[in-house]
Design a protein around this motif. Sequence first.
Motif, PDB file in Angstrom:
ATOM      1  N   GLU B  53       0.837  -1.198   0.000  1.00 19.25           N
ATOM      2  CA  GLU B  53       0.000   0.000   0.000  1.00 19.25           C
ATOM      3  C   GLU B  53       0.879   1.258   0.000  1.00 19.25           C
ATOM      4  O   GLU B  53       1.955   1.271   0.603  1.00 19.25           O
ATOM      5  N   GLU B  54       0.373   2.300  -0.645  1.00 20.75           N
ATOM      6  CA  GLU B  54       1.050   3.594  -0.545  1.00 20.75           C
ATOM      7  C   GLU B  54       0.674   4.215   0.794  1.00 20.75           C
ATOM      8  O   GLU B  54      -0.488   4.487   1.069  1.00 20.75           O
ATOM      9  N   ARG B  55       1.679   4.470   1.625  1.00 21.60           N
ATOM     10  CA  ARG B  55       1.420   4.979   2.980  1.00 21.60           C
ATOM     11  C   ARG B  55       1.577   6.488   3.060  1.00 21.60           C
ATOM     12  O   ARG B  55       0.960   7.126   3.915  1.00 21.60           O
ATOM     13  N   ASN B  56       2.425   7.045   2.229  1.00 18.33           N
ATOM     14  CA  ASN B  56       2.663   8.477   2.292  1.00 18.33           C
ATOM     15  C   ASN B  56       3.334   8.903   0.996  1.00 18.33           C
ATOM     16  O   ASN B  56       3.990   8.080   0.328  1.00 18.33           O
ATOM     17  N   ARG B  57       3.129  10.151   0.624  1.00 12.44           N
ATOM     18  CA  ARG B  57       3.842  10.686  -0.515  1.00 12.44           C
ATOM     19  C   ARG B  57       4.322  12.096  -0.210  1.00 12.44           C
ATOM     20  O   ARG B  57       3.713  12.808   0.598  1.00 12.44           O
ATOM     21  N   GLY B  58       5.416  12.462  -0.831  1.00 15.40           N
ATOM     22  CA  GLY B  58       5.982  13.778  -0.612  1.00 15.40           C
ATOM     23  C   GLY B  58       5.319  14.814  -1.503  1.00 15.40           C
ATOM     24  O   GLY B  58       4.347  14.538  -2.201  1.00 15.40           O
ATOM     25  N   ASN B  59       5.872  15.999  -1.488  1.00 12.98           N
ATOM     26  CA  ASN B  59       5.308  17.117  -2.220  1.00 12.98           C
ATOM     27  C   ASN B  59       5.768  17.100  -3.680  1.00 12.98           C
ATOM     28  O   ASN B  59       6.546  17.949  -4.112  1.00 12.98           O
ATOM     29  N   PHE B  60       5.289  16.105  -4.411  1.00 11.99           N
ATOM     30  CA  PHE B  60       5.622  15.958  -5.829  1.00 11.99           C
ATOM     31  C   PHE B  60       4.326  15.878  -6.621  1.00 11.99           C
ATOM     32  O   PHE B  60       3.309  15.419  -6.115  1.00 11.99           O
ATOM     33  N   PRO B  61       4.368  16.300  -7.891  1.00 11.63           N
ATOM     34  CA  PRO B  61       3.137  16.252  -8.703  1.00 11.63           C
ATOM     35  C   PRO B  61       2.699  14.818  -8.975  1.00 11.63           C
ATOM     36  O   PRO B  61       3.505  13.871  -8.866  1.00 11.63           O
ATOM     37  N   PRO B  62       1.433  14.647  -9.370  1.00  5.99           N
ATOM     38  CA  PRO B  62       0.872  13.305  -9.594  1.00  5.99           C
ATOM     39  C   PRO B  62       1.576  12.526 -10.696  1.00  5.99           C
ATOM     40  O   PRO B  62       1.408  11.300 -10.768  1.00  5.99           O
ATOM     41  N   ARG B  63       2.360  13.180 -11.537  1.00  5.17           N
ATOM     42  CA  ARG B  63       3.036  12.415 -12.590  1.00  5.17           C
ATOM     43  C   ARG B  63       4.138  11.512 -12.012  1.00  5.17           C
ATOM     44  O   ARG B  63       4.684  10.676 -12.722  1.00  5.17           O
ATOM     45  N   PHE B  64       4.432  11.707 -10.738  1.00  7.17           N
ATOM     46  CA  PHE B  64       5.297  10.763 -10.018  1.00  7.17           C
ATOM     47  C   PHE B  64       4.374   9.762  -9.329  1.00  7.17           C
ATOM     48  O   PHE B  64       3.560  10.134  -8.467  1.00  7.17           O
ATOM     49  N   SER B  65       4.487   8.513  -9.706  1.00  7.71           N
ATOM     50  CA  SER B  65       3.645   7.497  -9.109  1.00  7.71           C
ATOM     51  C   SER B  65       4.427   6.201  -8.994  1.00  7.71           C
ATOM     52  O   SER B  65       5.545   6.089  -9.499  1.00  7.71           O
ATOM     53  N   GLY B  66       3.828   5.244  -8.346  1.00 11.43           N
ATOM     54  CA  GLY B  66       4.522   3.970  -8.226  1.00 11.43           C
ATOM     55  C   GLY B  66       3.605   2.905  -7.713  1.00 11.43           C
ATOM     56  O   GLY B  66       2.380   3.096  -7.600  1.00 11.43           O
ATOM     57  N   ARG B  67       4.208   1.778  -7.422  1.00  7.56           N
ATOM     58  CA  ARG B  67       3.453   0.695  -6.827  1.00  7.56           C
ATOM     59  C   ARG B  67       4.420  -0.280  -6.171  1.00  7.56           C
ATOM     60  O   ARG B  67       5.624  -0.266  -6.453  1.00  7.56           O
ATOM     61  N   GLN B  68       3.841  -1.105  -5.319  1.00  5.71           N
ATOM     62  CA  GLN B  68       4.619  -2.165  -4.685  1.00  5.71           C
ATOM     63  C   GLN B  68       3.957  -3.485  -5.007  1.00  5.71           C
ATOM     64  O   GLN B  68       2.733  -3.618  -4.864  1.00  5.71           O
ATOM     65  N   PHE B  69       4.734  -4.430  -5.408  1.00  5.92           N
ATOM     66  CA  PHE B  69       4.229  -5.721  -5.833  1.00  5.92           C
ATOM     67  C   PHE B  69       4.123  -6.694  -4.646  1.00  5.92           C
ATOM     68  O   PHE B  69       4.703  -6.428  -3.588  1.00  5.92           O
ATOM     69  N   PRO B  70       3.405  -7.814  -4.834  1.00  5.33           N
ATOM     70  CA  PRO B  70       3.264  -8.771  -3.723  1.00  5.33           C
ATOM     71  C   PRO B  70       4.592  -9.272  -3.171  1.00  5.33           C
ATOM     72  O   PRO B  70       4.671  -9.669  -2.008  1.00  5.33           O
ATOM     73  N   ASN B  71       5.648  -9.278  -3.978  1.00  2.00           N
ATOM     74  CA  ASN B  71       6.961  -9.716  -3.464  1.00  2.00           C
ATOM     75  C   ASN B  71       7.728  -8.557  -2.831  1.00  2.00           C
ATOM     76  O   ASN B  71       8.910  -8.690  -2.524  1.00  2.00           O
ATOM     77  N   TYR B  72       7.068  -7.427  -2.652  1.00  2.00           N
ATOM     78  CA  TYR B  72       7.577  -6.218  -2.013  1.00  2.00           C
ATOM     79  C   TYR B  72       8.532  -5.400  -2.877  1.00  2.00           C
ATOM     80  O   TYR B  72       8.989  -4.348  -2.448  1.00  2.00           O
ATOM     81  N   SER B  73       8.833  -5.865  -4.084  1.00  2.00           N
ATOM     82  CA  SER B  73       9.597  -5.008  -4.981  1.00  2.00           C
ATOM     83  C   SER B  73       8.725  -3.822  -5.375  1.00  2.00           C
ATOM     84  O   SER B  73       7.503  -3.847  -5.199  1.00  2.00           O
ATOM     85  N   SER B  74       9.358  -2.800  -5.895  1.00  3.54           N
ATOM     86  CA  SER B  74       8.605  -1.580  -6.167  1.00  3.54           C
ATOM     87  C   SER B  74       9.043  -0.953  -7.478  1.00  3.54           C
ATOM     88  O   SER B  74      10.154  -1.198  -7.974  1.00  3.54           O
ATOM     89  N   GLU B  75       8.161  -0.164  -8.004  1.00  2.00           N
ATOM     90  CA  GLU B  75       8.388   0.517  -9.262  1.00  2.00           C
ATOM     91  C   GLU B  75       8.026   1.982  -9.083  1.00  2.00           C
ATOM     92  O   GLU B  75       7.004   2.302  -8.457  1.00  2.00           O
ATOM     93  N   LEU B  76       8.868   2.856  -9.596  1.00  2.00           N
ATOM     94  CA  LEU B  76       8.576   4.285  -9.609  1.00  2.00           C
ATOM     95  C   LEU B  76       8.386   4.698 -11.065  1.00  2.00           C
ATOM     96  O   LEU B  76       9.253   4.411 -11.900  1.00  2.00           O
TER      97      LEU B  76
END
Lengths: 110, 114
Positions: B53-76
Amino acid sequence: QQQVKQSPQSLIVQKGGISIINCAYENTAFDYFPWYQQFPGKGPALLIAIRPDVSEKKEGRFTISFNKSAKQFSLHIMDSQPGDSATYFCAASVGNQFYFGTGTSLTVIP
Amino acid sequence: EAGVTQSPTHLIKTRGQQATLRCSPISGHTSVYWYQQALGLGLQFLLWYDEGEERNRGNFPPRFSGRQFPNYSSELNVNALELEDSALYLCASVPRGGKNTEAFFGQGTRLTVV
């Protein structure tokens, strides 16, 4: 919301001098205060850390001073060497919530 | 034990394109943090993922996004790249909640937007 404030932004010290970097925090729930060191082109790496139940921790030339009542902590580098030139980050954490300061660029002049 | 790995090491994109950066945390770590470090500047917090889950995000525009996969790896993902997005992007992994946890950083992805 800057949970951890770090100063100064940059610091120049003569070889053999003392480098001091300061950090302040707001959240009294933080229970771990690490310092990270980053060399150019590398990711930050843990340097030294302290828990809030002690006021000072020393490892070699590196010392953390912790003032719980003032919610401040600082890194002291004794006998600073040119090899210490790097960017230093303070951090505060509780559980897996981490907050970093914005960093201090230290240059030690030979 | 393998450390935090980030890929690619370097990435060159043109303005307006999209960039995808990847992070593999240390085995057993469930939290991933993303930071932007522009040249000569400090760490700017981007995103925090924990347990998928996304728990927090900094002060960046929405064009910065990401996700975390079930194996806990992540993509920005960074969409509509701008020249000022050029920076070192760092990923840090943190173990499952506990006391005195330590964040471990990868070597970063150097993104250059031309």
